[in-house]
Design an enzyme around this catalytic site. Structure first.
Site, mmCIF file in Angstrom:
data_model
loop_
_atom_site.group_PDB
_atom_site.id
_atom_site.type_symbol
_atom_site.label_atom_id
_atom_site.label_comp_id
_atom_site.label_asym_id
_atom_site.label_seq_id
_atom_site.Cartn_x
_atom_site.Cartn_y
_atom_site.Cartn_z
ATOM 1 N N LYS A 57 -4.950 -3.208 -8.729
ATOM 2 C CA LYS A 57 -5.952 -2.624 -7.836
ATOM 3 C C LYS A 57 -6.557 -1.380 -8.453
ATOM 4 O O LYS A 57 -7.764 -1.172 -8.389
ATOM 5 C CB LYS A 57 -5.303 -2.260 -6.493
ATOM 6 N N GLN A 101 1.251 -0.629 1.239
ATOM 7 C CA GLN A 101 1.801 -1.799 0.562
ATOM 8 C C GLN A 101 3.017 -2.324 1.340
ATOM 9 O O GLN A 101 3.925 -1.563 1.670
ATOM 10 C CB GLN A 101 2.207 -1.355 -0.850
ATOM 11 N N ASP A 124 -7.083 -3.258 4.710
ATOM 12 C CA ASP A 124 -6.265 -4.469 4.746
ATOM 13 C C ASP A 124 -6.547 -5.317 5.997
ATOM 14 O O ASP A 124 -6.051 -6.430 6.106
ATOM 15 C CB ASP A 124 -4.800 -4.032 4.786
#
Ligand SMILES: NC(=O)C1=CN([C@@H]2O[C@H](COP(=O)(O)OP(=O)(O)OC[C@H]3O[C@@H](n4cnc5c(N)ncnc54)[C@H](OP(=O)(O)O)[C@@H]3O)[C@@H](O)[C@H]2O)C=CC1
Ligand SMILES: Nc1nc(=O)c2c([nH]1)NC[C@@H]1CN(c3ccc(C(=O)N[C@@H](CCC(=O)O)C(=O)O)cc3)C=[N+]21
Length: 290
Positions: A57, A101, A124
């Site tokens: 990322k 995460q 997300d």
């Protein structure tokens, strides 16, 4: 007799194309907004698979001109500290997207932490507000992996309307939002999971089969309807007899290649699409600041 081989749906190539489009978009928006877009990725503890994903990322952000505000915390970090970090990122005007995460170490309540993210910075798409918009079919920030699957199917002009779609897996990260997006595209949707009975009967009914479980070789050629489209979301690290580690999906790739009409590879399929959709979400939030 010739053996027919499925078309490979190339997520890596499409991700590159999306990056080029996003880089152009950022260039023109930056003149108006006066700063680059920003993405903050919070990682807690040392999960080697997550570390690789976080690195990918960061590399992609750098390539297209997104500032990354990566933060790595020790596994024993307290909930309150992470909540405070999220609150300060919510206020930080340089940050357009925040991602925590998953999975988190067991002492941390991931649902509560996801609720702390400002919905308009939820890159997300996992905040209840954004999941609620998806349920209603409203536009908004959408879960990256299922959004990446939809974008890849669209690129290859795969017809979904009226088709039987079967999803293996019902997580909030992948399976559930995947089902909603396929439903929105007028597919007839079935979700199977670890308690489903007669799994091969269910999967053999699928025109579109999505595997999002996390078990190598779960989907065998016998489970696939001839000419089905097979999307392999699974990312599993396996070690072969020679001791070499590599990534595989949930689908027995070589076998299914001879049954399906189209198939996504691992690596090079949905993984890169997930990263592309994360950056697309970040740029979308950024564009709202005009
Ligand atoms: N390509 C990408 O970008 C991404 C890949 N992944 C990968 O996708 C996979 C799934 O991730 P995630 O959804 O987060 O995982 P979870 O572990 O949260 O969910 C797995 C799902 O699979 C179901 N399941 C488990 N065993 C079976 C079985 N034998 N038959 C049918 N269903 C089963 C579980 O059922 P139950 O609910 O009953 O427990 C559960 O719903 C993993 O390999 C992960 O690494 C994840 C995110 C992004
Ligand atoms: N909040 C949250 N959101 C996620 O989306 C999320 C997460 N947590 N936790 C972990 C899983 C896993 N995941 C991957 C995404 C891309 C690749 C990826 O880019 N894979 C490359 C290969 C990478 C390599 O070779 O290391 C590929 O498949 O081609 C992998 C894994 C996102 N996840």
């Amino acid at each position: 007799m010739d053996t027919k081989v499925a078309q490979i749906l190339d997520g890596k190539a499409l991700a590159q194309k999306i990056y080029a489009e996003l880089a152009d978009q950022i260039q023109s928006l930056q003149a108006e907004i006066g700063r680059p877009p920003g993405l903050a990725v919070l990682m807690v503890g040392d999960n080697p698979a997550s570390a690789a994903y976080v690195r990918n990322k960061e590399r992609a952000c750098q390539k297209i001109g997104i500032a990354s505000f990566g933060k790595h915390f020790p596994a024993e970090t307290a909930f309150g500290e992470l909540e405070q970090v999220i609150q300060s990122l919510n206020q930080d005007e340089r940050v357009d997207g925040i991602l925590v995460q998953l999975p988190l170490p067991p002492h941390l309540d991931s649902v509560a932490l996801l609720h702390a993210i400002a919905p308009d910075k939820d890159a997300d798409g996992l905040h209840p507000v954004n999941l609620g918009r998806l349920v209603r079919g409203e536009s908004g920030l959408r879960s990256c992996t299922p959004a990446g699957v939809m974008r890849l199917l669209q690129e290859y002009e795969i017809e979904l309307k009226g088709k039987q779609a079967v999803i293996l897996g019902r997580s909030i990260l992948v399976g559930k939002p995947m089902a909603l997006m396929l439903l929105e595209a007028d597919a007839t949707v079935t979700i199977a999971h670890s308690r489903s009975q007669n799994l091969p009967d269910i999967t053999r009914s699928a025109d579109i089969l999505i595997a999002a479980v996390g078990r190598p070789n779960l989907v065998t050629p016998e489970m696939v309807k001839p000419n089905a489209v097979v999307v392999d979301v699974g990312i599993n690290r396996v070690t072969d007899d020679a001791g070499n580690s590599r990534l595989v999906g949930d689908v027995q790739f070589e076998g299914v290649l001879c049954v399906a009409s189209s198939i996504t590879p691992v690596p090079g399929g949905i993984g890169p699409m997930t990263v592309a959709m994360l950056l697309q979400n970040t740029v979308w939030s950024y564009s709202q600041k005009r």
